[in-house]
Motif scaffolding. Structure first.
Motif, PDB file in Angstrom:
ATOM      1  N   TRP A   1       0.919  -1.164  -0.131  1.00 10.17           N
ATOM      2  CA  TRP A   1       0.126   0.024   0.021  1.00 10.17           C
ATOM      3  C   TRP A   1       0.675   1.017   0.086  1.00 10.17           C
ATOM      4  O   TRP A   1       0.517   2.453  -0.664  1.00 10.17           O
ATOM      5  CB  TRP A   1      -1.005  -0.063   1.219  1.00 10.17           C
ATOM      6  CG  TRP A   1      -1.697   1.127   1.252  1.00 10.17           C
ATOM      7  CD1 TRP A   1      -1.813   2.342   2.013  1.00 10.17           C
ATOM      8  CD2 TRP A   1      -3.242   1.310   0.588  1.00 10.17           C
ATOM      9  NE1 TRP A   1      -2.858   3.128   1.791  1.00 10.17           N
ATOM     10  CE2 TRP A   1      -3.501   2.582   1.047  1.00 10.17           C
ATOM     11  CE3 TRP A   1      -3.697   0.514  -0.242  1.00 10.17           C
ATOM     12  CZ2 TRP A   1      -4.866   3.127   0.559  1.00 10.17           C
ATOM     13  CZ3 TRP A   1      -5.051   0.984  -0.879  1.00 10.17           C
ATOM     14  CH2 TRP A   1      -5.422   2.297  -0.334  1.00 10.17           C
ATOM     15  N   SER A   2       1.914   1.321   0.767  1.00  5.92           N
ATOM     16  CA  SER A   2       2.723   2.538   0.797  1.00  5.92           C
ATOM     17  C   SER A   2       3.545   2.833  -0.503  1.00  5.92           C
ATOM     18  O   SER A   2       3.970   3.924  -0.714  1.00  5.92           O
ATOM     19  CB  SER A   2       3.817   2.155   1.955  1.00  5.92           C
ATOM     20  OG  SER A   2       4.768   1.240   1.537  1.00  5.92           O
ATOM     21  N   THR A   3       3.614   1.904  -1.172  1.00  2.00           N
ATOM     22  CA  THR A   3       4.482   1.920  -2.582  1.00  2.00           C
ATOM     23  C   THR A   3       3.640   1.951  -3.761  1.00  2.00           C
ATOM     24  O   THR A   3       3.939   2.315  -4.808  1.00  2.00           O
ATOM     25  CB  THR A   3       5.466   0.731  -3.093  1.00  2.00           C
ATOM     26  OG1 THR A   3       4.444  -0.402  -2.861  1.00  2.00           O
ATOM     27  CG2 THR A   3       6.529   0.864  -1.754  1.00  2.00           C
ATOM     28  N   ALA A   4       2.283   1.792  -3.444  1.00  2.00           N
ATOM     29  CA  ALA A   4       1.070   1.577  -4.726  1.00  2.00           C
ATOM     30  C   ALA A   4       0.675   3.240  -5.074  1.00  2.00           C
ATOM     31  O   ALA A   4       0.828   4.099  -4.298  1.00  2.00           O
ATOM     32  CB  ALA A   4      -0.142   0.879  -4.298  1.00  2.00           C
ATOM     33  N   ALA A   5       0.484   3.309  -6.418  1.00  2.00           N
ATOM     34  CA  ALA A   5       0.075   4.588  -6.754  1.00  2.00           C
ATOM     35  C   ALA A   5      -1.516   4.424  -6.758  1.00  2.00           C
ATOM     36  O   ALA A   5      -2.293   3.538  -7.197  1.00  2.00           O
ATOM     37  CB  ALA A   5       0.326   4.521  -8.650  1.00  2.00           C
ATOM     38  N   PRO A   6      -2.225   5.603  -6.325  1.00  2.00           N
ATOM     39  CA  PRO A   6      -3.584   5.647  -6.273  1.00  2.00           C
ATOM     40  C   PRO A   6      -4.228   5.619  -7.556  1.00  2.00           C
ATOM     41  O   PRO A   6      -3.762   6.202  -8.684  1.00  2.00           O
ATOM     42  CB  PRO A   6      -3.738   7.255  -5.900  1.00  2.00           C
ATOM     43  CG  PRO A   6      -2.536   7.521  -5.101  1.00  2.00           C
ATOM     44  CD  PRO A   6      -1.386   6.821  -5.870  1.00  2.00           C
ATOM     45  N   PHE A   7      -5.408   4.921  -7.754  1.00  2.00           N
ATOM     46  CA  PHE A   7      -6.052   4.610  -8.841  1.00  2.00           C
ATOM     47  C   PHE A   7      -6.797   5.677  -9.351  1.00  2.00           C
ATOM     48  O   PHE A   7      -7.421   6.702  -8.442  1.00  2.00           O
ATOM     49  CB  PHE A   7      -7.304   3.753  -8.543  1.00  2.00           C
ATOM     50  CG  PHE A   7      -7.789   2.858  -9.852  1.00  2.00           C
ATOM     51  CD1 PHE A   7      -7.048   1.659 -10.032  1.00  2.00           C
ATOM     52  CD2 PHE A   7      -8.357   3.181 -10.465  1.00  2.00           C
ATOM     53  CE1 PHE A   7      -7.551   0.751 -11.298  1.00  2.00           C
ATOM     54  CE2 PHE A   7      -9.093   2.677 -11.695  1.00  2.00           C
ATOM     55  CZ  PHE A   7      -8.637   1.447 -12.254  1.00  2.00           C
ATOM     56  N   GLY A   8      -6.787   6.105 -10.661  1.00  2.00           N
ATOM     57  CA  GLY A   8      -7.102   7.437 -11.071  1.00  2.00           C
ATOM     58  C   GLY A   8      -6.302   8.360 -11.235  1.00  2.00           C
ATOM     59  O   GLY A   8      -6.525   9.549 -11.930  1.00  2.00           O
ATOM     60  N   SER A   9      -5.158   8.171 -10.667  1.00  2.00           N
ATOM     61  CA  SER A   9      -4.198   9.445 -11.052  1.00  2.00           C
ATOM     62  C   SER A   9      -3.127   8.731 -12.088  1.00  2.00           C
ATOM     63  O   SER A   9      -3.447   7.600 -12.506  1.00  2.00           O
ATOM     64  CB  SER A   9      -3.227   9.397  -9.501  1.00  2.00           C
ATOM     65  OG  SER A   9      -2.579   8.206  -9.350  1.00  2.00           O
ATOM     66  N   PHE A  10      -2.223   9.825 -12.651  1.00  2.00           N
ATOM     67  CA  PHE A  10      -1.352   9.177 -13.619  1.00  2.00           C
ATOM     68  C   PHE A  10      -0.387   8.476 -12.890  1.00  2.00           C
ATOM     69  O   PHE A  10       0.178   8.535 -11.740  1.00  2.00           O
ATOM     70  CB  PHE A  10      -0.751  10.286 -14.339  1.00  2.00           C
ATOM     71  CG  PHE A  10      -1.483  11.309 -14.910  1.00  2.00           C
ATOM     72  CD1 PHE A  10      -1.905  10.956 -16.367  1.00  2.00           C
ATOM     73  CD2 PHE A  10      -1.988  12.405 -14.604  1.00  2.00           C
ATOM     74  CE1 PHE A  10      -2.587  11.417 -17.422  1.00  2.00           C
ATOM     75  CE2 PHE A  10      -2.868  13.269 -15.317  1.00  2.00           C
ATOM     76  CZ  PHE A  10      -3.056  12.846 -16.699  1.00  2.00           C
ATOM     77  N   VAL A  11      -0.042   7.174 -13.680  1.00  2.00           N
ATOM     78  CA  VAL A  11       0.989   6.473 -13.123  1.00  2.00           C
ATOM     79  C   VAL A  11       2.450   7.177 -13.169  1.00  2.00           C
ATOM     80  O   VAL A  11       2.871   7.660 -13.981  1.00  2.00           O
ATOM     81  CB  VAL A  11       1.379   5.146 -14.316  1.00  2.00           C
ATOM     82  CG1 VAL A  11       2.532   4.315 -13.596  1.00  2.00           C
ATOM     83  CG2 VAL A  11       0.025   4.450 -14.249  1.00  2.00           C
ATOM     84  N   PRO A  12       3.187   7.268 -11.892  1.00  2.00           N
ATOM     85  CA  PRO A  12       4.250   8.020 -11.738  1.00  2.00           C
ATOM     86  C   PRO A  12       5.411   7.204 -12.590  1.00  2.00           C
ATOM     87  O   PRO A  12       5.343   6.210 -12.655  1.00  2.00           O
ATOM     88  CB  PRO A  12       4.481   8.080 -10.161  1.00  2.00           C
ATOM     89  CG  PRO A  12       3.852   6.808  -9.834  1.00  2.00           C
ATOM     90  CD  PRO A  12       2.811   6.787 -10.711  1.00  2.00           C
ATOM     91  N   VAL A  13       6.266   8.107 -12.521  1.00  2.00           N
ATOM     92  CA  VAL A  13       7.818   7.941 -13.422  1.00  2.00           C
ATOM     93  C   VAL A  13       8.820   8.238 -12.515  1.00  2.00           C
ATOM     94  O   VAL A  13       8.790   9.129 -11.921  1.00  2.00           O
ATOM     95  CB  VAL A  13       7.861   8.199 -14.976  1.00  2.00           C
ATOM     96  CG1 VAL A  13       6.724   7.440 -15.735  1.00  2.00           C
ATOM     97  CG2 VAL A  13       7.988   9.940 -14.993  1.00  2.00           C
ATOM     98  N   ASP A  14       9.920   7.661 -12.674  1.00  2.00           N
ATOM     99  CA  ASP A  14      10.872   7.665 -11.980  1.00  2.00           C
ATOM    100  C   ASP A  14      12.112   8.562 -12.530  1.00  2.00           C
ATOM    101  O   ASP A  14      11.659   9.111 -13.609  1.00  2.00           O
ATOM    102  CB  ASP A  14      11.800   6.495 -11.208  1.00  2.00           C
ATOM    103  CG  ASP A  14      12.116   5.528 -12.385  1.00  2.00           C
ATOM    104  OD1 ASP A  14      12.415   6.359 -13.588  1.00  2.00           O
ATOM    105  OD2 ASP A  14      12.329   4.341 -12.334  1.00  2.00           O
ATOM    106  N   GLY A  15      13.262   8.836 -11.973  1.00  2.00           N
ATOM    107  CA  GLY A  15      14.152   9.722 -12.625  1.00  2.00           C
ATOM    108  C   GLY A  15      14.767   9.257 -14.085  1.00  2.00           C
ATOM    109  O   GLY A  15      15.184  10.164 -14.685  1.00  2.00           O
TER     110      GLY A  15
END
Length: 297
Positions: free
Chosen positions: A215-229
């Motif tokens: 849960w702490s590393t998951a992306a909220p549903f409905g938001s854009f999928v984050p990208v790293d550096g």
């Protein structure tokens, strides 16, 4: 009016207590004041409603007593795990647990909740729990973000106050209720075989830790999928790691919840970004660029 119409009208008036047999002339009907007749009819209806309410309360009390006895019996079993054979048994037990949940219901869903049959089975129990103020948190595969059934369920759940997040890989189905009971599958590859209900502190500690970490590393549903550096999504990084570990397209697809064709297409895109002619070369260049390290490295 015809004789039939008159008899029908008199029958309706009698049903409404607006006519009654005459006390003086046999076979004669006498009109009753609406204030008297309808009041008597209303009183009878109120008494009937009160009787039904008393019956409902008695039934509710009996159900509560049976549920308490059933739960006490389960809690006093010597075993710390109860086997639930088949999908019907699992869904039935989940309904019981949801009905008695006090604070939260947590779940990992690597597959199933997005299907219409499973969504319909969980919608009622989740809706009732949310309306009682129970927190619902679910972690799903990231590959489900574009699935129409999943999107519909996610919007419905969010409208009621539930929360959903996604990760590239969900290791196993899991349901935790109030952090006191966990439902784990007998076979993670085939949840329809059934599950185990566990309540031992050690097993619960492991289950809760697994959920909290995802849960702490998951992306909220409905938001854009984050990208790293490096411009990678978590799913792309995970795919590179799976490929570097020697997983085939089919094996990687099963872990990511996508088809082998999708894996092949995504790998081709990653190889193009790495200017690599082979998977081996892509792995070497990804490692050299630091793409196979953790996002925070």
């Amino acid at each position: 009016m015809t004789d039939h119409q008159i008899r029908t009208a008199l029958d309706e008036l009698a049903d409404l207590a607006l006519v009654r047999p005459s006390a003086h002339a046999d076979g004669t009907l006498w009109p009753v004041s609406p204030a008297v007749g309808l009041s008597a009819l209303l009183a009878a209806a109120e008494e009937e409603a009160a009787a039904r309410q008393r019956q409902i309360e008695a039934t509710r009390a009996a159900i509560a007593a049976l549920a308490t006895e059933h739960e006490e019996h389960r809690q006093h079993r010597a075993d710390t795990a109860i086997r639930l054979d088949g999908l019907d048994a699992v869904r039935g037990r989940l309904e019981e647990l949801a009905a008695h949940a006090m604070t939260e219901c947590l779940s990992l869903d690597p597959g199933g909740a997005h299907r219409p049959d499973a969504r319909a089975a969980s919608a009622q129990r989740n809706g009732q729990a949310l309306r009682r103020g129970v927190s619902i948190k679910a972690v799903w595969w990231e590959s489900f973000r574009n699935d129409p059934d999943t999107l519909a369920y996610a919007r419905w759940l969010a409208d009621l106050g539930g929360q959903m997040r996604t990760v590239p890989i969900v290791p196993t189905p899991l349901v935790i209720v109030d952090r006191r009971v966990a439902i784990v599958p007998l076979d993670p590859a085939d949840p329809r075989q059934g599950a185990l209900e566990v309540d031992s502190p050690g097993m619960l500690s492991v289950a809760c830790a697994l959920f909290d970490q995802l849960w702490s590393t998951a992306a909220p549903f409905g938001s854009f999928v984050p990208v790293d550096g490096q411009g990678l999504t978590s799913a792309e990084r995970t795919l590179l790691e799976l490929a570097a570990a020697g997983h085939t397209d089919e094996a990687a697809g099963r872990k990511l919840g996508v088809s082998a064709r999708t894996v092949k297409r995504q790998m081709a895109d990653l190889m193009a970004r790495l200017d690599a002619d082979s998977r081996f070369q892509a792995g070497v260049r990804a490692a050299h660029r630091g793409w196979l390290q953790g996002p925070g490295a």
